[in-house]
Scaffold this motif. Structure first.
Motif, PDB file in Angstrom:
ATOM      1  N   ARG A  80       0.826  -1.201   0.000  1.00 52.67           N
ATOM      2  CA  ARG A  80       0.000   0.000   0.000  1.00 52.67           C
ATOM      3  C   ARG A  80       0.859   1.249   0.000  1.00 52.67           C
ATOM      4  NH1 ARG A  80      -2.171   0.722   5.627  1.00 52.67           N
ATOM      5  NH2 ARG A  80      -0.018   1.430   5.799  1.00 52.67           N
ATOM      6  N   ASP A  81       1.908   1.268   0.846  1.00 53.04           N
ATOM      7  CA  ASP A  81       2.787   2.436   0.891  1.00 53.04           C
ATOM      8  C   ASP A  81       3.507   2.637  -0.440  1.00 53.04           C
ATOM      9  OD1 ASP A  81       2.018   2.774   3.497  1.00 53.04           O
ATOM     10  OD2 ASP A  81       3.759   1.751   4.344  1.00 53.04           O
ATOM     11  N   ALA A  82       3.962   1.503  -1.040  1.00 53.81           N
ATOM     12  CA  ALA A  82       4.648   1.624  -2.325  1.00 53.81           C
ATOM     13  C   ALA A  82       3.703   2.157  -3.400  1.00 53.81           C
ATOM     14  CB  ALA A  82       5.219   0.263  -2.739  1.00 53.81           C
ATOM     15  N   ARG A  83       2.477   1.633  -3.393  1.00 53.45           N
ATOM     16  CA  ARG A  83       1.508   2.096  -4.394  1.00 53.45           C
ATOM     17  C   ARG A  83       1.156   3.564  -4.175  1.00 53.45           C
ATOM     18  NH1 ARG A  83       2.038  -1.308  -8.511  1.00 53.45           N
ATOM     19  NH2 ARG A  83       1.651  -3.462  -7.923  1.00 53.45           N
ATOM     20  N   ALA A  84       1.058   3.966  -2.917  1.00 54.53           N
ATOM     21  CA  ALA A  84       0.753   5.372  -2.636  1.00 54.53           C
ATOM     22  C   ALA A  84       1.882   6.274  -3.137  1.00 54.53           C
ATOM     23  CB  ALA A  84       0.538   5.572  -1.143  1.00 54.53           C
ATOM     24  N   ALA A  85       3.140   5.829  -2.921  1.00 56.77           N
ATOM     25  CA  ALA A  85       4.269   6.628  -3.411  1.00 56.77           C
ATOM     26  C   ALA A  85       4.255   6.699  -4.933  1.00 56.77           C
ATOM     27  CB  ALA A  85       5.588   6.020  -2.917  1.00 56.77           C
ATOM     28  N   GLU A  86       3.946   5.560  -5.595  1.00 55.41           N
ATOM     29  CA  GLU A  86       3.865   5.559  -7.058  1.00 55.41           C
ATOM     30  C   GLU A  86       2.752   6.478  -7.542  1.00 55.41           C
ATOM     31  OE1 GLU A  86       3.446   1.638  -8.523  1.00 55.41           O
ATOM     32  OE2 GLU A  86       5.393   0.935  -7.792  1.00 55.41           O
ATOM     33  N   ALA A  87       1.619   6.449  -6.824  1.00 63.28           N
ATOM     34  CA  ALA A  87       0.502   7.302  -7.238  1.00 63.28           C
ATOM     35  C   ALA A  87       0.864   8.783  -7.126  1.00 63.28           C
ATOM     36  CB  ALA A  87      -0.735   6.999  -6.389  1.00 63.28           C
ATOM     37  N   ILE A  88       1.556   9.150  -6.045  1.00 59.90           N
ATOM     38  CA  ILE A  88       1.952  10.550  -5.874  1.00 59.90           C
ATOM     39  C   ILE A  88       2.965  10.956  -6.940  1.00 59.90           C
ATOM     40  CG2 ILE A  88       3.124  12.146  -4.321  1.00 59.90           C
ATOM     41  CD1 ILE A  88       1.891  10.624  -1.982  1.00 59.90           C
ATOM     42  N   ALA A  89       3.944  10.042  -7.214  1.00 60.12           N
ATOM     43  CA  ALA A  89       4.937  10.350  -8.249  1.00 60.12           C
ATOM     44  C   ALA A  89       4.273  10.474  -9.620  1.00 60.12           C
ATOM     45  CB  ALA A  89       6.009   9.261  -8.272  1.00 60.12           C
ATOM     46  N   ALA A  90       3.336   9.553  -9.914  1.00 60.35           N
ATOM     47  CA  ALA A  90       2.641   9.623 -11.198  1.00 60.35           C
ATOM     48  C   ALA A  90       1.809  10.896 -11.302  1.00 60.35           C
ATOM     49  CB  ALA A  90       1.743   8.397 -11.364  1.00 60.35           C
ATOM     50  N   GLN A  91       1.203  11.303 -10.171  1.00 60.29           N
ATOM     51  CA  GLN A  91       0.417  12.535 -10.188  1.00 60.29           C
ATOM     52  C   GLN A  91       1.318  13.748 -10.432  1.00 60.29           C
ATOM     53  OE1 GLN A  91      -2.917  12.270  -9.903  1.00 60.29           O
ATOM     54  NE2 GLN A  91      -3.046  14.392 -10.514  1.00 60.29           N
ATOM     55  N   GLU A  92       2.528  13.708  -9.875  1.00 65.07           N
ATOM     56  CA  GLU A  92       3.461  14.805 -10.118  1.00 65.07           C
ATOM     57  C   GLU A  92       3.881  14.859 -11.585  1.00 65.07           C
ATOM     58  OE1 GLU A  92       6.599  14.087  -7.388  1.00 65.07           O
ATOM     59  OE2 GLU A  92       5.512  14.889  -5.635  1.00 65.07           O
ATOM     60  N   ARG A  93       4.146  13.653 -12.154  1.00 64.83           N
ATOM     61  CA  ARG A  93       4.490  13.618 -13.584  1.00 64.83           C
ATOM     62  C   ARG A  93       3.311  14.110 -14.428  1.00 64.83           C
ATOM     63  NH1 ARG A  93       6.546   8.535 -12.052  1.00 64.83           N
ATOM     64  NH2 ARG A  93       4.813   7.485 -13.088  1.00 64.83           N
ATOM     65  N   PHE A  94       2.122  13.722 -14.028  1.00 62.31           N
ATOM     66  CA  PHE A  94       0.929  14.150 -14.756  1.00 62.31           C
ATOM     67  C   PHE A  94       0.786  15.676 -14.689  1.00 62.31           C
ATOM     68  CE2 PHE A  94      -3.698  14.987 -14.784  1.00 62.31           C
ATOM     69  CZ  PHE A  94      -4.000  14.444 -16.029  1.00 62.31           C
ATOM     70  N   SER A  95       1.029  16.246 -13.515  1.00 67.80           N
ATOM     71  CA  SER A  95       0.948  17.703 -13.367  1.00 67.80           C
ATOM     72  C   SER A  95       2.019  18.395 -14.206  1.00 67.80           C
ATOM     73  CB  SER A  95       1.112  18.068 -11.886  1.00 67.80           C
ATOM     74  OG  SER A  95       1.049  19.467 -11.709  1.00 67.80           O
ATOM     75  N   ALA A  96       3.253  17.818 -14.227  1.00 62.69           N
ATOM     76  CA  ALA A  96       4.317  18.409 -15.038  1.00 62.69           C
ATOM     77  C   ALA A  96       3.967  18.363 -16.526  1.00 62.69           C
ATOM     78  CB  ALA A  96       5.635  17.685 -14.776  1.00 62.69           C
ATOM     79  N   ALA A  97       3.370  17.235 -16.957  1.00 64.68           N
ATOM     80  CA  ALA A  97       2.978  17.124 -18.366  1.00 64.68           C
ATOM     81  C   ALA A  97       1.897  18.144 -18.710  1.00 64.68           C
ATOM     82  CB  ALA A  97       2.485  15.707 -18.651  1.00 64.68           C
ATOM     83  N   LEU A  98       0.946  18.340 -17.770  1.00 66.05           N
ATOM     84  CA  LEU A  98      -0.086  19.346 -18.012  1.00 66.05           C
ATOM     85  C   LEU A  98       0.523  20.747 -18.135  1.00 66.05           C
ATOM     86  CD1 LEU A  98      -3.015  18.301 -15.632  1.00 66.05           C
ATOM     87  CD2 LEU A  98      -2.971  18.212 -18.121  1.00 66.05           C
ATOM     88  N   ALA A  99       1.510  21.030 -17.261  1.00 63.62           N
ATOM     89  CA  ALA A  99       2.155  22.345 -17.343  1.00 63.62           C
ATOM     90  C   ALA A  99       2.892  22.512 -18.664  1.00 63.62           C
ATOM     91  CB  ALA A  99       3.119  22.507 -16.164  1.00 63.62           C
TER      92      ALA A  99
END
Length: 436
Positions: A93-112
């Motif tokens: 769960r912790d690993a998946r949460a970290a992956e989700a946060i990292a993916a969300q950051e990449r998603f935000s960077a791509a949007l920018a």
């Protein structure tokens, strides 16, 4: 007829148990005791019954002890397996949460990045429109100049007849030709700049398409991660909720009470918030916040599980000698665990000691007050290792098993009271064994 039957029975008894005499001699006299066949039969029957009863009782006690030990060992094995499974799920769960946060950051960077490219594309389009407008103005000026040149040429041809005026029109023609050359050069530069802008705009469009494809793949990966996290949260929360319901506790009220005691903000479980450039709520952000809420719910369940008596008060080998309910016409308000004197007794949940002393009938008694209006009692102790007002934790040793008070043998009388009323302690113990 009766005498004959009696005689026949007596004869048969004499064939198996012949009459014997037991002589008792003293200094003054000798006396004897006659052992008739009927007396020998009664003695033999009683001895056989005692031996049989001893064998059967020993077998029952041995089987009870073996069954109790097997039950305890199996419960400990199940607890270890479930703890390992829960730890693995927590790590994943912790690993998946970290992956989700990292993916969300990449998603935000791509949007920018896409937003910047769109802004550049709009700026390029504005420049292109301005150049097209300027080009139209230059073309109109060039047409006017060509018409003026044609008119000047006609006028020059008309003036060639007059020799005195020949020099002035030649100078005018040279000036006009210079102006035309200057406009032609400016037109060529404008056309080249327009072509470069068109090339840049096409490159931006092609690159935006590639970025959109990468963004789509990233979104699919995020969706897969979110789905796995949501499934893990469901698997983790449902057994905990079932545990509290099996113990007769309302999970919603219990979580609300724990949340009131832990009202701090901030930290890793703070709700996520990403810019959507003025658009509506981001679905991925909503899913991520939903997972964080489930994580917070698991933490609340973990805190509540430490404050409710789901543990067993005796860790060593023991056997149940009496359960909760009516016994000998009286209400037995707890569960008895039998073991040798001095066996450690542990607190079954976090709490505060409100009584540690002698109590009529209970003998040496410890009372621990827990959250949610729950109190646990540990009676007939041989020794007490805590004092009134002391805070204890789940699994902390608080005393030793004994035989004090109104007790028929070494054992622990363990009670659970909710709002002052006694409830079956096994409801909590069995619910905790299903999870821990």
């Amino acid at each position: 007829m009766r005498s004959r039957l009696t005689q026949a029975i007596h004869t048969r008894l004499e064939s198996r148990f012949s009459e014997k005499r037991l002589f008792i001699r003293s200094d003054a006299e000798t006396r004897f005791i006659r052992l008739r066949p009927s007396h020998q039969l009664v003695g033999w029957t009683v001895a056989t019954a005692l031996v049989g009863w001893t064998i059967i009782s020993t077998a029952i006690l041995l089987m009870d002890s073996i069954g109790s030990d097997n039950f305890r060992a199996q419960a400990q094995r199940d607890q270890m397996i479930y703890e390992a499974r829960l730890n693995a799920l927590s790590t994943e769960r912790d690993a998946r949460a970290a992956e989700a946060i990292a993916a969300q950051e990449r998603f935000s960077a791509a949007l920018a990045q896409i937003s910047t490219m769109q802004s550049d594309l709009l700026s390029t389009e504005d420049q292109r429109r301005e150049l097209e407008t300027g080009l139209e103005v230059v073309q109109a000026t060039l047409r006017n100049t060509m018409q003026q040149r044609k008119a000047a040429t006609t006028e020059l041809a008309a003036l060639n007849a007059d020799g005195e005026a020949a020099a002035t029109p030649a100078a005018q023609t040279a000036v006009q030709e210079g102006t035309v050359d200057l406009l032609a050069t400016a037109l060529a530069e404008t056309a080249a700049e327009r072509d470069q802008i068109a090339t840049d705009a096409q490159f931006a469009l092609d690159h935006a398409a590639e970025t959109e494809n990468e963004l789509r793949l990233l979104h699919e990966r995020n969706d897969d991660i979110f789905r796995q996290l949501e499934e893990a949260m469901t698997v983790s929360v449902e057994p905990l909720e079932k545990m509290f319901r099996a113990a007769g506790m309302n999970p919603d009220n219990m979580l609300a009470q724990v949340r009131r005691g832990y009202t701090g903000n901030g930290g890793p479980l703070t709700p996520l918030s990403f810019s959507t450039m003025g658009g509506g709520p981001d679905p991925d952000t909503a899913r991520a916040n939903g997972i964080l809420n489930r994580l917070d719910e698991i933490n609340l369940y973990r805190i509540a599980a430490e404050k409710a008596p789901f543990d067993v008060p005796v860790k060593a080998a023991y056997r149940f000698t009496s359960g909760f309910g009516s016994r000998w016409g009286r209400m037995h308000e707890g569960t008895d665990f039998a073991a040798p004197i001095g066996t450690p007794v542990y607190a079954t949940a976090d709490g505060v000691v409100v009584h540690a002393g002698w109590s009529s009938g209970y003998g040496r008694l410890i009372k621990v007050q827990h959250e949610f209006g729950i109190e646990t009692r540990y009676a007939h102790l041989n020794a007490m290792k805590v004092n009134v007002g002391q805070r204890v934790s789940r699994g902390e040793r608080i005393g030793d098993m004994g035989n004090s008070g109104r007790s028929t043998g070494p054992h622990l009388h363990y009670e659970v009271r909710v709002g002052g009323s006694a409830v079956n302690p096994m409801n909590y113990i069995r619910a905790g064994q299903d999870v821990f």
